[in-house]
Design an enzyme around this catalytic site. Structure first.
Site, short mmCIF file in Angstrom:
data_model
loop_
_atom_site.label_atom_id
_atom_site.label_comp_id
_atom_site.label_asym_id
_atom_site.label_seq_id
_atom_site.Cartn_x
_atom_site.Cartn_y
_atom_site.Cartn_z
N ALA A 57 21.32 -37.54 -71.75
CA ALA A 57 21.40 -38.39 -72.78
C ALA A 57 20.10 -39.34 -72.45
CB ALA A 57 22.57 -39.04 -72.64
N ALA A 81 26.66 -35.91 -73.86
CA ALA A 81 28.10 -36.14 -73.39
C ALA A 81 27.77 -36.99 -72.03
CB ALA A 81 28.83 -34.82 -72.97
N THR A 87 30.04 -44.56 -60.18
CA THR A 87 29.14 -45.87 -59.88
C THR A 87 28.98 -46.47 -61.42
OG1 THR A 87 27.04 -44.60 -60.47
CG2 THR A 87 28.13 -44.28 -58.26
N HIS A 89 26.41 -46.10 -63.06
CA HIS A 89 25.26 -45.36 -63.69
C HIS A 89 25.76 -45.16 -65.31
CE1 HIS A 89 22.25 -41.87 -63.92
NE2 HIS A 89 21.71 -42.93 -63.85
N ARG A 128 36.97 -34.13 -77.73
CA ARG A 128 36.04 -34.43 -78.93
C ARG A 128 34.79 -33.62 -78.96
NH1 ARG A 128 38.74 -38.23 -76.70
NH2 ARG A 128 39.32 -40.36 -77.91
#
Ligand SMILES: Nc1c(NC[C@H](O)[C@H](O)[C@H](O)CO)[nH]c(=O)[nH]c1=O
Ligand SMILES: CC(=O)[C@@H](O)COP(=O)(O)O
Length: 156
Positions: A57, A81, A87, A89, A128
């Site tokens: 992404a 996605a 973490t 991140h 989704r």
């Protein structure tokens, strides 16, 4: 009061790109399928649909910028996605992807949609990507189909 809104139909000559982040491809492959299905069902021609693949992404805004700068596309559907891990991140990737897509969109004045999932769990992502909650890739494509028609309405 006059209401101006886009119709959910394509003329058939629109050139559209899907930019897909391959990370979590078990999910994003389904988002691409949904986006393609929506494009074809609303009158798009398969030869006018390109799929641009990036690692994740975070790289979507870069590919979006290049796709729009090329002048080859009337609109771009972004899918990906981002799924929370152990973490922080997740917070950075999802924020930069969202901000990057928005910034590039405003630069070019062409319809761009954000079908990048940002979920806490893989289960939420599955829901989704073509199950309980629908397919966000299909929704993102339907959004640009409506926006393309709205743009032409507003341009009259
Ligand atoms: N963890 C996820 C990522 N991470 C990878 C980044 O998007 C990027 O490719 C990397 O940081 C190298 O620049 N990407 C996703 O799309 N989804 C994730 O859950
Ligand atoms: C969104 C991410 O970057 C995430 O999937 C990475 O997982 P982790 O935070 O456990 O490294």
């Amino acid at each position: 009061m006059k209401i101006i809104e886009g119709k959910l139909s394509l003329k058939g000559d629109e050139k559209i790109a899907i930019v897909n982040g391959r990370f979590n491809h078990i999910i994003t492959d389904r988002l691409v399928e949904g986006a393609k299905d929506s494009f074809l069902r609303h009158g798009g021609k398969e030869e006018n649909l390109d799929l641009i693949l990036v690692p994740g992404a975070f790289e979507i805004p870069f590919a979006l910028e290049k796709a729009l700068a090329s002048g080859r596309y009337d609109a771009v559907c972004c899918v990906g996605a981002v799924i929370r891990g152990a973490t922080p991140h997740f917070d950075y990737i999802s924020a930069e992807a969202t901000k990057g897509i928005a910034n590039v969109t405003l630069k070019y004045g062409k319809p761009v949609s954000n079908g990048v999932l940002t979920t806490d769990t893989i289960e939420q992502a599955i829901e989704r990507a073509g199950s309980k909650v629908g397919n966000k890739g299909a929704e993102a494509m339907t959004t640009i189909i409506e926006m393309l028609d709205l743009y032409s309405e507003l341009g009259k």
